[in-house]
Design a protein around this motif. Sequence first.
Motif, PDB file in Angstrom:
ATOM      1  N   VAL A  73       0.864  -1.181   0.000  1.00 48.24           N
ATOM      2  CA  VAL A  73       0.000   0.000   0.000  1.00 48.24           C
ATOM      3  C   VAL A  73       0.903   1.234   0.000  1.00 48.24           C
ATOM      4  CG1 VAL A  73      -0.212   0.243   2.513  1.00 48.24           C
ATOM      5  CG2 VAL A  73      -2.059   1.050   1.045  1.00 48.24           C
ATOM      6  N   GLY A  74       0.427   2.287  -0.658  1.00 46.22           N
ATOM      7  CA  GLY A  74       1.145   3.554  -0.596  1.00 46.22           C
ATOM      8  C   GLY A  74       2.234   3.739  -1.628  1.00 46.22           C
ATOM      9  N   SER A 131       3.384   4.281  -5.735  1.00 50.67           N
ATOM     10  CA  SER A 131       2.820   4.836  -6.962  1.00 50.67           C
ATOM     11  C   SER A 131       3.336   4.149  -8.220  1.00 50.67           C
ATOM     12  CB  SER A 131       3.099   6.337  -7.037  1.00 50.67           C
ATOM     13  OG  SER A 131       4.490   6.569  -7.026  1.00 50.67           O
ATOM     14  N   TYR A 163      -6.277   5.283   2.421  1.00 51.46           N
ATOM     15  CA  TYR A 163      -5.613   4.632   3.537  1.00 51.46           C
ATOM     16  C   TYR A 163      -5.040   5.720   4.432  1.00 51.46           C
ATOM     17  CZ  TYR A 163      -2.621   1.640   6.344  1.00 51.46           C
ATOM     18  OH  TYR A 163      -2.020   0.984   7.395  1.00 51.46           O
ATOM     19  N   GLU A 164      -5.463   5.720   5.661  1.00 48.96           N
ATOM     20  CA  GLU A 164      -5.034   6.731   6.629  1.00 48.96           C
ATOM     21  C   GLU A 164      -5.247   8.142   6.079  1.00 48.96           C
ATOM     22  OE1 GLU A 164      -1.031   5.540   7.699  1.00 48.96           O
ATOM     23  OE2 GLU A 164      -1.803   4.012   9.066  1.00 48.96           O
ATOM     24  N   MET A 206      -5.397   9.208   3.001  1.00 52.97           N
ATOM     25  CA  MET A 206      -4.733   9.564   1.738  1.00 52.97           C
ATOM     26  C   MET A 206      -5.183   8.614   0.624  1.00 52.97           C
ATOM     27  SD  MET A 206      -2.742  12.116   2.533  1.00 52.97           S
ATOM     28  CE  MET A 206      -1.685  12.188   1.106  1.00 52.97           C
ATOM     29  N   THR A 256      -4.773   6.070  -2.267  1.00 54.87           N
ATOM     30  CA  THR A 256      -3.701   5.100  -2.441  1.00 54.87           C
ATOM     31  C   THR A 256      -4.154   3.956  -3.327  1.00 54.87           C
ATOM     32  OG1 THR A 256      -1.986   3.861  -1.250  1.00 54.87           O
ATOM     33  CG2 THR A 256      -4.250   3.611  -0.458  1.00 54.87           C
ATOM     34  N   TYR A 313      -3.980  -0.256  -3.300  1.00 56.26           N
ATOM     35  CA  TYR A 313      -3.716  -1.490  -2.553  1.00 56.26           C
ATOM     36  C   TYR A 313      -3.317  -2.561  -3.554  1.00 56.26           C
ATOM     37  CZ  TYR A 313      -6.254   0.489   1.446  1.00 56.26           C
ATOM     38  OH  TYR A 313      -6.666   1.270   2.501  1.00 56.26           O
TER      39      TYR A 313
END
Length: 135
Positions: free
Chosen positions: A80-81, A83, A119-120, A122, A124, A126
């Motif tokens: 996750v997170g 790009s 996610y949190e 932001m 994103t 997965y």
Amino acid sequence: MGKFLVTSSIIIALANVDRAQDHLPALQVDPRLMLAAQEKADDMAAKDYFAHVSPDGKSPWYWFSHAGYDFRFAGENLAVGFSDADGINSAWMGSALHRANILDVNYTEIGVATATGMYEGMPTIYVAEEFGSPK
């Protein structure tokens, strides 16, 4: 949401490059593992979590079973997170446990899927990477 350069086909290709460099056979794409990966990625995106076990207690093996994949060996990598696919693959190869999954001689098949979400707080993407060897 920004542009993400993460696709299943690129991640699978990178895993197979790593395996070739280690003199291992390429992993073959299995539609049931693709389904298991998609359902896992979608679940994480829908429920805003990042873990092998979902908030409602579903383990990785749930997704394999739900997709109809009866396995002898199975494993899962998550991300996750990131790009881009290169960043994901580099992180996995830099982690002993994730690297072990990618280079596991017992695995013959792969499925990878992505899902976009938050996610949190932001935006994103997965990623779920499922490995297996059928019974």
